[in-house]
Design an enzyme around this catalytic site. Sequence first.
Site, PDB file in Angstrom:
ATOM      1  N   ALA A  13      -0.848  10.809  -1.389  1.00 22.96           N
ATOM      2  CA  ALA A  13       0.370  11.503  -1.796  1.00 22.96           C
ATOM      3  C   ALA A  13       1.549  10.994  -0.990  1.00 22.96           C
ATOM      4  O   ALA A  13       2.671  10.925  -1.459  1.00 22.96           O
ATOM      5  CB  ALA A  13       0.201  12.996  -1.582  1.00 22.96           C
ATOM      6  N   CYS A  14       1.290  10.666   0.267  1.00 22.93           N
ATOM      7  CA  CYS A  14       2.358  10.207   1.136  1.00 22.93           C
ATOM      8  C   CYS A  14       1.788   9.265   2.153  1.00 22.93           C
ATOM      9  O   CYS A  14       0.828   9.625   2.806  1.00 22.93           O
ATOM     10  CB  CYS A  14       3.016  11.382   1.848  1.00 22.93           C
ATOM     11  SG  CYS A  14       4.341  10.849   2.923  1.00 22.93           S
ATOM     12  N   PRO A  15       2.266   8.080   2.385  1.00 18.50           N
ATOM     13  CA  PRO A  15       3.418   7.510   1.701  1.00 18.50           C
ATOM     14  C   PRO A  15       3.185   7.167   0.238  1.00 18.50           C
ATOM     15  O   PRO A  15       4.136   6.863  -0.463  1.00 18.50           O
ATOM     16  CB  PRO A  15       3.718   6.262   2.520  1.00 18.50           C
ATOM     17  CG  PRO A  15       2.520   5.975   3.329  1.00 18.50           C
ATOM     18  CD  PRO A  15       1.757   7.224   3.463  1.00 18.50           C
TER      19      PRO A  15
ATOM     20  N   TYR B 191      12.923   8.004   1.099  1.00 19.15           N
ATOM     21  CA  TYR B 191      11.628   8.540   1.510  1.00 19.15           C
ATOM     22  C   TYR B 191      10.583   8.202   0.447  1.00 19.15           C
ATOM     23  O   TYR B 191      10.818   8.473  -0.740  1.00 19.15           O
ATOM     24  CB  TYR B 191      11.674  10.067   1.755  1.00 19.15           C
ATOM     25  CG  TYR B 191      10.429  10.470   2.495  1.00 19.15           C
ATOM     26  CD1 TYR B 191      10.325  10.239   3.860  1.00 19.15           C
ATOM     27  CD2 TYR B 191       9.314  10.945   1.826  1.00 19.15           C
ATOM     28  CE1 TYR B 191       9.154  10.498   4.540  1.00 19.15           C
ATOM     29  CE2 TYR B 191       8.124  11.204   2.504  1.00 19.15           C
ATOM     30  CZ  TYR B 191       8.057  10.977   3.859  1.00 19.15           C
ATOM     31  OH  TYR B 191       6.885  11.207   4.528  1.00 19.15           O
ATOM     32  N   SER B 292      -1.423   9.584   5.274  1.00 21.96           N
ATOM     33  CA  SER B 292      -0.477   9.073   6.275  1.00 21.96           C
ATOM     34  C   SER B 292      -1.187   8.842   7.603  1.00 21.96           C
ATOM     35  O   SER B 292      -2.122   9.544   7.939  1.00 21.96           O
ATOM     36  CB  SER B 292       0.633  10.089   6.535  1.00 21.96           C
ATOM     37  OG  SER B 292       1.120  10.624   5.359  1.00 21.96           O
TER      38      SER B 292
END
Lengths: 77, 394
Positions: A13-15, B191, B292
């Site tokens: 989902a992130c990054p 972002y 992440s």
Amino acid sequence: MDAVKIIDSRGSACPGPITDLAKAYRNSKVGDIMELWATDKGVKADAQAWATKTGNEILEVKEDPEKISIKIKINKR
Amino acid sequence: MKKVLIIGGGGGGLILANHLDTNEYDVTVIDKSDLHFYQPWFLYIAFKGSKRKISRPIGELLKPGANFVKDEISTINLDERKVYGSRKGVYNYDYLVIATGTNPDPDSIPGLRQTYDEYGDYHTSVWSSQKLWSNVSKFKGGTVAIGQASPTCKCPPSLLEGAFLLEEHLRKVGLREKTRIVFFTPFPRAYPAEPMNRVVEPMVKERGIEVMPFFDVDTIDPQTKTITSLEGDSLKYDLPIIVPPCKGTKIKIIPETVQDEDRFIKADKKLMKITGYDDAFAVGDCNTLPTSKTGVTAHLEAMAVADIIQGKYSEFNGRINCPFDTAYGKATFVIADYNNPVAPYPPTRLKHMMKMTMARIYWMTLMGTADPIFDQFFKFTRPEKLNKKYATAD
Ligand SMILES: Cc1cc2nc3c(=O)[nH]c(=O)nc-3n(C[C@H](O)[C@H](O)[C@H](O)COP(=O)(O)OP(=O)(O)OC[C@H]3O[C@@H](n4cnc5c(N)ncnc54)[C@H](O)[C@@H]3O)c2cc1C
């Protein structure tokens, strides 16, 4: 032709999947075919914008309940 | 007693060691350094000149009964269950956990080594952050090019946090009008995760920070002060602030098929087991998990692995929780997991206070004494809950 390189970004989902695509691009060469797998819905628009910007080609976009897969041909490096 | 060998005394390695029962397991942490660093504070050294002490001896951060050995590991043979140190010889194990973080690689991009040695960065070490602060303090105006050199980097929010804190600093010292701040990024937007971009983009615009998307650094020419990207764009600078690419471990691992081309270790995304092995795990920044690279993920992965080793059912759900300092006293958190996208969680003063409190209680979190607070916080901020509240309000 070399085998298709699978970039499995499901769950990210992130990054997000675009990170894995950009990372694979850095390690790629002209002629490579990559297939990006993702679950993040934004991936279609992002991969398209990325391909337009970098001059690479989206060959196919497939969607099933498990994943979205996007086949990309590297034309420019 | 079963032997658990943990390589790396960073966040992941220490939390794991401190969650194992040392009456039942023989626990050893090996690190090449005596010291553990609180890396998120690099930002405040680099952009505020903070002099806070951010390291502590690893041996003092371990629970009684767990051992610390200072040694640099050079080779791991997963088939023979042997680990080779460059100082103290050979180690055996019943369970192995690799938690070696990332390695900055300024030599992989032409011109970056010289730029990095001269200007520093806000991501790599106390030294590089102090170096950057000395350059930021001397700066008299012009163009600042700030960003990450390549897509693989730890803590996704920290890149833009750097640009925000720099902007705040320049405004404070009266240089904002004389400066162009250009934030370059390999991603399509300021972002990478779109829902959080929606939250921060108005701030980026309001503060006059220019964004160059799809900018993956190819070369840097220190003579002409120009950065060129793989995508074919170029950017001229007076002050370059470039975070080097992050690579995986330098350790030679047998078999080498367990590593990807950047040397990150392939592991199951829920169990952290190294592909093909039941007795070896990769935890935190050193693995290839689709999440992440942050302290929080290292923490949660380590807790799950501690349970798995001790025979309890557990898995990591991909939860991320990255604090994001948007400057001027506000912050937010980037929250998601494997099944839920990032929630557009708005910045507030309270969240900034929480980020700063976290910096104070960090040492407690390594010992596991802050676990009950985290459990409550994580329950209260489940991504599906936040998405319901904030994503629909758009
Ligand atoms: C500027 C910045 C801001 C950040 N902000 C946040 C934040 O707000 N929240 C958050 O959750 N995370 C944040 N992070 C990320 C966080 O610091 C890391 O993700 C976290 O430290 C990862 O833990 P780790 O245990 O995987 O690796 P590390 O903490 O990096 O530890 C790795 C350890 O392994 C040791 N080691 C490496 N190789 C060897 C070897 N061959 N032999 C022996 N020992 C070895 C190293 O010495 C080191 O001690 C930030 C990072 C930066 C740089």
